[in-house]
Design a protein around this motif. Structure first.
Motif, short mmCIF file in Angstrom:
data_model
loop_
_atom_site.label_atom_id
_atom_site.label_comp_id
_atom_site.label_asym_id
_atom_site.label_seq_id
_atom_site.Cartn_x
_atom_site.Cartn_y
_atom_site.Cartn_z
N MET A 127 55.80 59.05 41.61
CA MET A 127 55.57 58.00 43.12
C MET A 127 53.81 58.06 43.30
SD MET A 127 57.01 58.55 46.81
CE MET A 127 55.90 59.89 47.48
N ALA A 128 53.23 59.01 43.01
CA ALA A 128 51.62 58.71 43.38
C ALA A 128 51.25 57.85 42.21
CB ALA A 128 51.12 60.29 43.14
N PHE A 129 51.51 57.89 40.78
CA PHE A 129 51.04 57.08 39.94
C PHE A 129 51.58 55.89 40.32
CE2 PHE A 129 51.88 54.36 36.19
CZ PHE A 129 50.81 54.67 35.44
N ASN A 130 52.65 55.53 40.64
CA ASN A 130 52.95 54.02 41.13
C ASN A 130 52.32 53.48 42.20
OD1 ASN A 130 54.92 53.72 39.04
ND2 ASN A 130 56.69 54.39 40.40
N MET A 131 52.10 54.41 43.20
CA MET A 131 51.31 53.68 44.36
C MET A 131 49.87 53.47 44.05
SD MET A 131 52.39 56.27 47.68
CE MET A 131 51.35 55.22 48.72
N GLY A 132 49.25 54.25 43.03
CA GLY A 132 47.87 54.17 42.58
C GLY A 132 47.74 52.80 41.73
N ASP A 133 48.66 52.73 40.92
CA ASP A 133 48.82 51.38 40.22
C ASP A 133 49.07 50.17 41.18
OD1 ASP A 133 49.11 50.13 37.56
OD2 ASP A 133 51.15 49.72 37.83
N LEU A 134 49.91 50.25 41.96
CA LEU A 134 50.10 49.20 43.24
C LEU A 134 48.73 48.95 43.66
CD1 LEU A 134 52.04 47.21 44.45
CD2 LEU A 134 52.22 48.91 46.18
N LEU A 135 47.73 49.79 44.02
CA LEU A 135 46.65 49.68 44.49
C LEU A 135 45.52 49.22 43.89
CD1 LEU A 135 46.14 52.97 46.78
CD2 LEU A 135 46.04 50.55 47.55
N PHE A 136 45.72 49.70 42.61
CA PHE A 136 44.87 48.94 41.59
C PHE A 136 44.99 47.45 41.46
CE2 PHE A 136 43.79 47.79 37.19
CZ PHE A 136 42.54 47.93 37.09
N GLN A 137 46.29 47.08 41.15
CA GLN A 137 46.52 45.71 41.25
C GLN A 137 46.28 44.85 42.26
OE1 GLN A 137 50.67 45.21 39.81
NE2 GLN A 137 50.58 46.68 38.31
N MET A 138 46.59 45.21 43.56
CA MET A 138 46.22 44.61 44.95
C MET A 138 44.57 44.54 44.93
SD MET A 138 48.54 46.40 47.66
CE MET A 138 47.30 46.01 48.93
N PHE A 139 43.70 45.55 44.50
CA PHE A 139 42.53 45.37 44.51
C PHE A 139 41.68 44.49 43.31
CE2 PHE A 139 42.08 49.33 47.07
CZ PHE A 139 41.34 48.68 48.35
N SER A 140 42.54 44.53 42.39
CA SER A 140 41.95 43.50 41.18
C SER A 140 42.26 42.24 41.80
CB SER A 140 42.69 43.77 39.98
OG SER A 140 42.66 45.04 39.41
N LEU A 141 43.28 41.68 42.29
CA LEU A 141 43.76 40.30 42.80
C LEU A 141 42.74 40.22 43.95
CD1 LEU A 141 47.57 40.64 43.02
CD2 LEU A 141 46.24 39.33 41.29
N LEU A 142 42.47 40.83 44.77
CA LEU A 142 41.32 40.43 45.80
C LEU A 142 40.05 40.24 45.24
CD1 LEU A 142 42.25 43.00 48.52
CD2 LEU A 142 42.52 40.61 48.54
N PHE A 143 39.84 40.93 44.16
CA PHE A 143 38.57 40.69 43.39
C PHE A 143 38.53 39.45 42.73
CE2 PHE A 143 35.68 41.17 39.84
CZ PHE A 143 34.29 41.47 40.36
N ILE A 144 39.46 39.26 42.15
CA ILE A 144 39.67 37.81 41.57
C ILE A 144 39.68 36.59 42.41
CG2 ILE A 144 41.29 36.34 40.09
CD1 ILE A 144 42.09 38.94 38.71
N ALA A 145 40.40 36.76 43.71
CA ALA A 145 40.30 35.91 44.81
C ALA A 145 39.00 35.51 45.15
CB ALA A 145 41.17 36.35 45.65
N PHE A 146 38.35 36.73 45.27
CA PHE A 146 36.74 36.75 45.75
C PHE A 146 36.11 36.08 44.68
CE2 PHE A 146 32.45 38.72 45.97
CZ PHE A 146 32.29 38.29 47.40
N ILE A 147 36.06 36.14 43.68
CA ILE A 147 35.26 35.65 42.72
C ILE A 147 35.67 34.05 42.68
CG2 ILE A 147 34.76 35.35 40.21
CD1 ILE A 147 33.49 37.73 41.74
N VAL A 148 36.90 33.80 42.80
CA VAL A 148 37.20 32.29 42.72
C VAL A 148 36.95 31.49 43.93
CG1 VAL A 148 39.25 30.70 42.89
CG2 VAL A 148 39.16 32.48 41.27
#
Length: 56
Positions: A7-28
């Motif tokens: 569960m901790a791994f899945n939550m960490g993975d989800l957070l990483f994906q969310m911040f990655s998408l936010l970063f990409i949206a910021f760059i765009v």
């Protein structure tokens, strides 16, 4: 892996994906803003050139 570790791994993975998408949206967003700003700048120069040509 235990259930808690999984569960901790899945939550960490989800957070990483969310911040990655936010970063990409910021760059765009930054690039789109810069392109529209450059277009406004170019349009202003072309308008001024037209006025100068008409006055001659």
């Amino acid at each position: 892996m235990s259930n808690r570790e999984n569960m901790a791994f899945n939550m960490g993975d989800l957070l990483f994906q969310m911040f990655s998408l936010l970063f990409i949206a910021f760059i765009v967003t930054i690039n789109c803003h810069r392109v529209s700003h450059d277009q406004k700048k170019t349009n202003g120069i072309e308008k001024n050139r037209g006025k100068i040509k008409q006055s001659n």
